[in-house]
Structures are given as C-alpha cells and as structure tokens.
Design a protein around this motif. Structure first.
Motif, PDB file in Angstrom:
ATOM      1  N   THR A 370       0.862  -1.183   0.000  1.00 51.27           N
ATOM      2  CA  THR A 370       0.000   0.000   0.000  1.00 51.27           C
ATOM      3  C   THR A 370       0.897   1.230   0.000  1.00 51.27           C
ATOM      4  N   PRO A 371       0.384   2.385  -0.474  1.00 50.72           N
ATOM      5  CA  PRO A 371       1.225   3.585  -0.526  1.00 50.72           C
ATOM      6  C   PRO A 371       1.779   3.957   0.849  1.00 50.72           C
ATOM      7  N   PHE A 372       3.013   4.434   0.861  1.00 45.98           N
ATOM      8  CA  PHE A 372       3.664   4.865   2.093  1.00 45.98           C
ATOM      9  C   PHE A 372       2.834   5.961   2.756  1.00 45.98           C
ATOM     10  N   ASN A 373       2.461   5.725   4.006  1.00 43.86           N
ATOM     11  CA  ASN A 373       1.612   6.669   4.749  1.00 43.86           C
ATOM     12  C   ASN A 373       2.507   7.626   5.530  1.00 43.86           C
ATOM     13  N   VAL A 374       2.457   8.914   5.188  1.00 43.52           N
ATOM     14  CA  VAL A 374       3.367   9.885   5.799  1.00 43.52           C
ATOM     15  C   VAL A 374       2.732  10.659   6.954  1.00 43.52           C
ATOM     16  N   TYR A 375       1.554  10.245   7.394  1.00 42.62           N
ATOM     17  CA  TYR A 375       0.954  10.894   8.562  1.00 42.62           C
ATOM     18  C   TYR A 375       1.582  10.261   9.805  1.00 42.62           C
ATOM     19  N   LEU A 376       2.795  10.750  10.120  1.00 46.54           N
ATOM     20  CA  LEU A 376       3.657  10.111  11.123  1.00 46.54           C
ATOM     21  C   LEU A 376       3.937  10.987  12.326  1.00 46.54           C
ATOM     22  N   GLY A 377       3.356  12.177  12.361  1.00 52.96           N
ATOM     23  CA  GLY A 377       3.649  13.131  13.423  1.00 52.96           C
ATOM     24  C   GLY A 377       2.589  13.146  14.512  1.00 52.96           C
ATOM     25  N   PRO A 378       2.572  14.212  15.330  1.00 53.14           N
ATOM     26  CA  PRO A 378       1.661  14.284  16.481  1.00 53.14           C
ATOM     27  C   PRO A 378       0.191  14.404  16.082  1.00 53.14           C
ATOM     28  N   GLN A 379      -0.669  13.882  16.947  1.00 58.38           N
ATOM     29  CA  GLN A 379      -2.098  14.159  16.881  1.00 58.38           C
ATOM     30  C   GLN A 379      -2.555  14.589  18.264  1.00 58.38           C
ATOM     31  N   PHE A 380      -3.732  15.218  18.338  1.00 55.58           N
ATOM     32  CA  PHE A 380      -4.145  15.847  19.580  1.00 55.58           C
ATOM     33  C   PHE A 380      -5.588  15.489  19.906  1.00 55.58           C
ATOM     34  N   SER A 381      -5.847  15.323  21.188  1.00 55.54           N
ATOM     35  CA  SER A 381      -7.157  14.880  21.663  1.00 55.54           C
ATOM     36  C   SER A 381      -8.153  16.041  21.710  1.00 55.54           C
ATOM     37  N   ASN A 382      -9.433  15.682  21.811  1.00 60.62           N
ATOM     38  CA  ASN A 382     -10.468  16.695  21.996  1.00 60.62           C
ATOM     39  C   ASN A 382     -10.251  17.476  23.284  1.00 60.62           C
ATOM     40  N   GLY A 424      -6.128  14.788  12.657  1.00 57.22           N
ATOM     41  CA  GLY A 424      -5.241  13.636  12.596  1.00 57.22           C
ATOM     42  C   GLY A 424      -3.784  13.981  12.859  1.00 57.22           C
ATOM     43  N   ARG A 425      -2.913  13.141  12.342  1.00 57.08           N
ATOM     44  CA  ARG A 425      -1.477  13.288  12.581  1.00 57.08           C
ATOM     45  C   ARG A 425      -0.834  14.272  11.594  1.00 57.08           C
ATOM     46  N   ASN A 435      -3.709  16.922   6.261  1.00 56.21           N
ATOM     47  CA  ASN A 435      -4.089  17.015   7.671  1.00 56.21           C
ATOM     48  C   ASN A 435      -3.767  18.369   8.277  1.00 56.21           C
ATOM     49  N   ARG A 436      -2.854  19.100   7.649  1.00 52.03           N
ATOM     50  CA  ARG A 436      -2.534  20.473   8.050  1.00 52.03           C
ATOM     51  C   ARG A 436      -2.572  21.316   6.783  1.00 52.03           C
ATOM     52  N   SER A 437      -3.792  21.600   6.321  1.00 49.17           N
ATOM     53  CA  SER A 437      -3.985  22.263   5.032  1.00 49.17           C
ATOM     54  C   SER A 437      -4.848  23.508   5.168  1.00 49.17           C
ATOM     55  N   ILE A 438      -4.689  24.418   4.222  1.00 51.82           N
ATOM     56  CA  ILE A 438      -5.648  25.504   4.007  1.00 51.82           C
ATOM     57  C   ILE A 438      -6.446  25.132   2.769  1.00 51.82           C
ATOM     58  N   LEU A 439      -7.769  25.093   2.905  1.00 49.86           N
ATOM     59  CA  LEU A 439      -8.660  24.673   1.823  1.00 49.86           C
ATOM     60  C   LEU A 439      -9.526  25.841   1.370  1.00 49.86           C
ATOM     61  N   ALA A 440      -9.801  25.894   0.073  1.00 51.22           N
ATOM     62  CA  ALA A 440     -10.628  26.985  -0.447  1.00 51.22           C
ATOM     63  C   ALA A 440     -11.187  26.597  -1.813  1.00 51.22           C
ATOM     64  N   ASP A 441     -12.080  27.435  -2.330  1.00 55.23           N
ATOM     65  CA  ASP A 441     -12.752  27.220  -3.606  1.00 55.23           C
ATOM     66  C   ASP A 441     -11.769  27.414  -4.763  1.00 55.23           C
ATOM     67  N   ALA A 442     -11.651  26.414  -5.616  1.00 57.17           N
ATOM     68  CA  ALA A 442     -10.709  26.470  -6.738  1.00 57.17           C
ATOM     69  C   ALA A 442     -11.285  27.175  -7.956  1.00 57.17           C
ATOM     70  N   SER A 443     -12.604  27.441  -7.972  1.00 58.81           N
ATOM     71  CA  SER A 443     -13.242  28.036  -9.152  1.00 58.81           C
ATOM     72  C   SER A 443     -13.327  29.556  -9.073  1.00 58.81           C
ATOM     73  N   ASP A 444     -12.906  30.139  -7.960  1.00 63.18           N
ATOM     74  CA  ASP A 444     -12.986  31.592  -7.762  1.00 63.18           C
ATOM     75  C   ASP A 444     -11.758  32.271  -8.393  1.00 63.18           C
ATOM     76  N   PRO A 445     -11.942  33.140  -9.388  1.00 66.08           N
ATOM     77  CA  PRO A 445     -10.800  33.794 -10.055  1.00 66.08           C
ATOM     78  C   PRO A 445      -9.964  34.671  -9.127  1.00 66.08           C
ATOM     79  N   GLU A 446     -10.546  35.164  -8.034  1.00 69.02           N
ATOM     80  CA  GLU A 446      -9.822  36.057  -7.132  1.00 69.02           C
ATOM     81  C   GLU A 446      -9.126  35.309  -5.995  1.00 69.02           C
ATOM     82  N   MET A 447      -9.410  34.017  -5.848  1.00 68.47           N
ATOM     83  CA  MET A 447      -8.951  33.289  -4.665  1.00 68.47           C
ATOM     84  C   MET A 447      -7.422  33.158  -4.608  1.00 68.47           C
ATOM     85  N   GLN A 448      -6.793  32.927  -5.751  1.00 76.58           N
ATOM     86  CA  GLN A 448      -5.337  32.760  -5.751  1.00 76.58           C
ATOM     87  C   GLN A 448      -4.644  34.008  -5.219  1.00 76.58           C
ATOM     88  N   TYR A 449      -5.065  35.175  -5.703  1.00 77.28           N
ATOM     89  CA  TYR A 449      -4.442  36.424  -5.255  1.00 77.28           C
ATOM     90  C   TYR A 449      -4.775  36.712  -3.800  1.00 77.28           C
TER      91      TYR A 449
END
Length: 599
Positions: A370-382, A424-425, A435-449
């Motif tokens: 299976t693909p190498f899983n790189v989620y190898l760092g810390p995770q935190f509880s509720n 997650g980790r 797991n440590r990402s910034i997510l946003a709408d890819a269809s918005d022409p102004e989002m990249q700037y």
C-alpha cells in the motif's frame, strides 16, 4: 530491532523511529521549534518519536545519523586548501563550529540523549551511514518496488552530489557511480535561486514556480540557456556535469556566486529579496529549470541503459522539484518513478534508520503493498483542543457527527470562505498535505491572489495546488503521474482551459497572473499545470469525504489545498499553532478536529 534515525546541522533536522524495518513515527524539528528549516539537534522531534511509540532510550538498539561528519570535514579542509588563500574569511567562520560541535557528533549525540534522560547513553551504538545512502534508503524502502534503479541528486552530502545504482530487496543498495563536489546540479540550481533573490535551501520551489512565467521560445530564454551551457557548465552525454568555478563562490565563500561576473554574463542585476520581480528574472528561472530538466533526462537515460531496471527511485533535494519529476515521468524511460515526500534532508533521518535496519538485520524487502503513509507526526485529543478554546475564550461549534462537520465546512467553502483544516497526525515532509492544510474554492478567479496577499502573505505569482479524489482525477486533469503527496505536476484538462491572447507573452508578470486560464483558475498555473494531490480514500478518509461532499453540493470535485502556514513559518503542528496562524491571517474558518471556529 528498534532504531532511532537523526538528521541535523545543515537544514531541516528531523527524527524518526522504526521497529523491525517498519516506520513508526517521524517528525521535523521545525514543527515543534517553530523555526523554519531548523537545523538544530532535533530534541523535540526525538522526544515525540519516543513518547508516541511508548519507548524509552533503554528500548533503543541503535541510533543512526544521516551522514559521516569526518568525511564532510575532510571535504571542507581539502576544498579550502585547494582554493587557498581565497576563502579565508569563510574558513575562519566555519572551523570553530566544526571543531566545537559538528566534528564530534557521536559525543554530542551521547551528551544530548543523556540530557534527555538516557541512563544507557554510553551503551547505545551510533552508526553513520553516508548521506546519499540515507537518501537512497528513504526512497527505496518506502517504495512499491522489489528492485529498482535509483538516482539521488542534491547540493552535496559528504563529497557526493549525485549517485546512481541498483536497489534490491534481496541484495541491498549497490552504488554504480557518483558525481563529486564542487560539481553539483543541486548547487547550480541554488545558485540561480540566490541570484534571482530567493533564499537558498528554501526558495528553490519559488524559482520553480516563477519559471513558467518565462517564455521558452523567447530569444531571451534561448540566449540565457546558451550562456549557461557556454560559460557555467559542461554537460556530458551521461548527464554528469563540470562547473566553471570562476563563476561560483559556494566552495569557499559566504555567498553562492560571483555576482559581478553573473551580472556581466547575463546582463541582469542580482535581485535583492524585496525588489520587484521582472520578466528577466522569470526568463532566467525558466532557463535554469530547462537546463536542470535536460541534465536529469540525460542522467536517467544513462541509468536505464546501465541498470536495465524498469523502475526508478528518486531522492535528494532536487527530487522535490515536481516539475522536473513530471518531465522525467513523461519521457517514459522507466515504467514508473517513485519519490518519497520528505526527499530532502529531513527524510535523511528516516533513510539512515532504514539503511541500518536492512544492513544489520538482513531484512527482505518486497516493496510496500500500500502507498507509504506519511501521517507520522503528532495528533491531539479533543480534551487538548477544549483546553485551548477555554483559554482563548473564543466561540466555537462542536460536531458529534463527522457528516454534519463536513456538510458545514462544504457550505463555508461554497461561500468563498478560506478554511484552516486541522485533523489527525501531522504529515512528514514538505510535499505531504491533507491534515494540516488551508482549503478553499478552486473556481474563484480572485482566490489565488487573495490567498497569497491576505492569508499566506507571500509573492502574488505563487501558484496554489489542487486536491482531488483518486476516482475523479481524469475529469479535471490530463493523463499523468498521479501523486498522493504533490510530487508531480499534471496539466489541467484541455476542455477546462480558456484561450490565451496571441500576445500573451508580452504581458507583464502581474497581467499574466490575473488572466483567467481555466474553469479552475485558482489552481491553474500560467502554463496550465497544477501540482495535484490525489486523495486515496484509504489514506485520508475524512478529506476524501469532504471533497466528495463538496462535489455533490457544487458539482466541482477539486479544492485548493495549500500548506497550513504563512510566509517564513513552518507548517502548523499543534492546535495552538493552528489557532495563532488563524488569528494572525485572513482565514475565515478554523476546523480543529470536530471543533469549528468562525471569525
């Protein structure tokens, strides 16, 4: 056998722990210290690996350090001697550090682990596999291959700057050839990074992103490439190179190049970090990128002929150049190419441990199923997150159901909100997100700037990467190498692209950036490329479900996916890091596991 791997003292120090050849945990020190590219001894990363695995130093059978300090010191002394008296100033700065600390790594490691509580600090053996062996092991022993050719390219290890050979699960790693310092493809690329005004050992990916703003058919780029070949290096048929050291200072100096000679050669002033980027800089970046690709193609063609292998493992800092990786893949010289997400020096900690394990234990490696899983760092509880939220007295919403959480986040993204995504980790390596990402709408022409200016606080030309579910890749991107950790680029599907004006090459950099290039403008680079992260359901089920839910809601199965950090800071590690980054940037929503905070 339990082995602790360590990389330190150059850049991107890290620690990793493996047991019987299996990777348990790994982390970079910068994620804990909050110092970008932290090169110090990885105390916190090391402690994390031990604590998370439930082990103490008494349980460790071996410590593996990722290079041979005495060989590296030999290279420094011989280089200074060869160029003497030039480089005396650099020599006087380097020697005290080496004589006080770097030369006596074994004693220093024992001292450090004693300070960290090891009562058996004298008993644990410490091994020093060579730098490039650590790179090779980090790639091959996390690959799906039973046997493969390998190519490792970086700035420099001890003496080696490039090595190739055959790696086998039965016979181990066999080096067939090497290129030695000062002739280095990695340092050549870093020299251009320096001249264009970016920071060496961290700004190379900026130059890679700037390169497509050049026009490969323009006379400027053609002339730059001709000057590079004529004056800076000699490229052999097998891809080996010989640099003209009259133009370079890195061997003995405190800077990469002789700026006066470079300015005279190219007719371009060395750019200072705060100077505005001009078309000349983009053309020079493209010329350097093209030369890098040309050399790598020659190298892998030669390696294929020498080894007869069908697969190739790439490693070293140059293997983080995802544009070059895709060019190599598209040559179809090898059936498949594998790159480990922490291909640079951080991955050396992992590779040192794996190399020692396979040498000492005579392990039989058949390739990962299976693909190498790189989620190898810390995770935190509720509980940890709730304590943070109580301390900060901020309002939040808690979701018992992951489905309700995903539904809410999808709604925010559809409303053009920018999401700090933490669950997650922590990932290991600069090319592994999710797991440590910034997510946003890819269809918005102004989002990249907007993301560059208001959230990341970085150069406006910088592209953003998309994330897509494995099943939907073909709907948005042309056929190419699919990567779970953003190590290759793909072209946006032709049916989604917009037509560019005939005189597009004459636009300035900002005008080129602003032009809408596809129906997914926020993730489409100027050349219609994108550094795609493909999500496999089994590797990251929560992110997979989020993208699928967003697709059901909007009809678009692609999101912007960029690292959760701002300029000159490491990717966030803890909920505290994420909260501080959120509060000090223009992000709209923060997701901490099942907790959602809205500004």
């Amino acid at each position: 056998m339990r082995i602790l791997g360590i990389s330190a003292y150059y850049h991107d120090s890290a620690a990793a722990i493996i047991e019987n050849g299996k990777v348990l945990f790994a982390a970079q020190e910068e994620r804990f210290s909050r110092i970008k590219n932290d090169a110090s001894f990885p105390e916190k990363a090391l402690q994390f690996c031990l604590n998370e695995s439930g082990l103490t130093f008494e349980d460790i059978d071996l410590i593996a350090f990722y290079d041979k300090p005495f060989l590296k010191f030999e290279r420094l002394l011989e280089t200074y001697y060869a160029f003497a008296p030039k480089g005396f100033k650099s020599f006087t700065k380097a020697m005290p550090v080496w004589l006080k600390e770097k030369l006596f790594i074994k004693q220093f490691i024992r001292k450090k682990i004693k300070e960290l509580g090891a009562t058996n600090y004298k008993r644990i053996p410490i091994n020093f596999p060579e730098h490039h062996l650590s790179h090779i092991a980090s790639s091959f022993y996390t690959s799906p291959f039973k046997t493969s050719a390998f190519l490792t390219v970086d700035g420099v290890g001890e003496w080696t700057t490039m090595s190739y050979g055959i790696a086998s699960g039965e016979k181990g790693i066999q080096v067939l050839g090497e290129l030695h310092f000062p002739d280095s493809l990695g340092l050549l690329y870093s020299a251009f990074t320096y001249f264009i005004g970016f920071k060496v050992n961290s700004g190379e990916y900026k130059m890679m992103g700037l390169a497509p703003y050049g026009d490969s058919k323009s006379q400027n780029v053609i002339n730059f490439k001709s000057l590079i070949r004529e004056h800076l290096l000699d490229i052999k048929a097998d891809g080996s190179i010989k640099l003209n050291m009259k133009y370079f200072e890195y061997s003995v100096g405190l800077q990469m190049v002789n700026s006066v000679k470079w300015e005279k050669l190219f007719g371009v002033k060395k750019r200072q970090p705060d100077d505005q980027l001009q078309q000349n800089h983009a053309d020079l970046a493209m010329a350097a990128q093209n030369i890098l690709e040309e050399i790598l193609i020659k190298q892998i063609a030669f390696i294929k002929e020498e080894t007869g292998e069908n697969n190739l493992c790439l490693s070293g800092g140059v293997a983080l150049n995802c544009v070059a990786n895709s060019v190599l893949h598209n040559q179809n010289i090898f059936d498949d190419i594998y790159v480990q997400p922490a291909a640079g020096d951080a991955g050396g900690a992992l590779g040192a441990a794996l190399a020692c394990a396979h040498m000492k234990e005579k392990l039989h490696f058949n390739g990962l199923k299976t693909p190498f899983n790189v989620y190898l760092g810390p995770q935190f509880s509720n509980l940890h997150i709730e304590r943070l939220l109580r301390r900060t007295k901020c309002k939040y919403q808690y979701f018992e159901s992951k489905e309700d959480l995903i539904k809410t986040v999808c709604q925010y993204i559809a409303e053009k909100k920018v999401i700090g995504w933490f669950h997650g980790r922590t990932e290991f390596g600069p090319r592994a997100l999710g797991n440590r990402s910034i997510l946003a709408d890819a269809s918005d022409p102004e989002m990249q700037y907007n993301l560059n200016m208001k959230i990341k606080f970085r150069e406006g030309f910088r592209p953003f990467a998309p994330v897509v579910c494995e099943e939907d890749y073909d709907d948005y991107f042309e056929e190419g190498k699919q990567s779970y950790y953003m190590l290759f680029t793909s072209m946006v599907k032709k049916s989604l692209r917009k037509d560019l004006p005939e005189d597009f090459q004459y636009f300035n950099l900002e005008e080129k950036r602003k032009f809408v290039k596809s129906e997914l403008p926020a993730i489409t680079h100027i050349d219609f490329s994108a550094r795609v992260q493909v999500v496999k359901k089994e590797l990251n089920p929560l992110l997979w479900h989020l993208i699928q839910s967003y697709k059901e809601r909007t009809g678009v199965g692609v999101l912007i996916n960029t690292s959760f950090n701002v300029k000159d800071e490491p990717i966030v590690n803890s909920p505290e890091d994420a909260y501080n980054c959120f509060m000090n940037s223009g992000m709209d929503v923060l997701v901490l596991e099942n907790y959602v905070i809205v500004k």
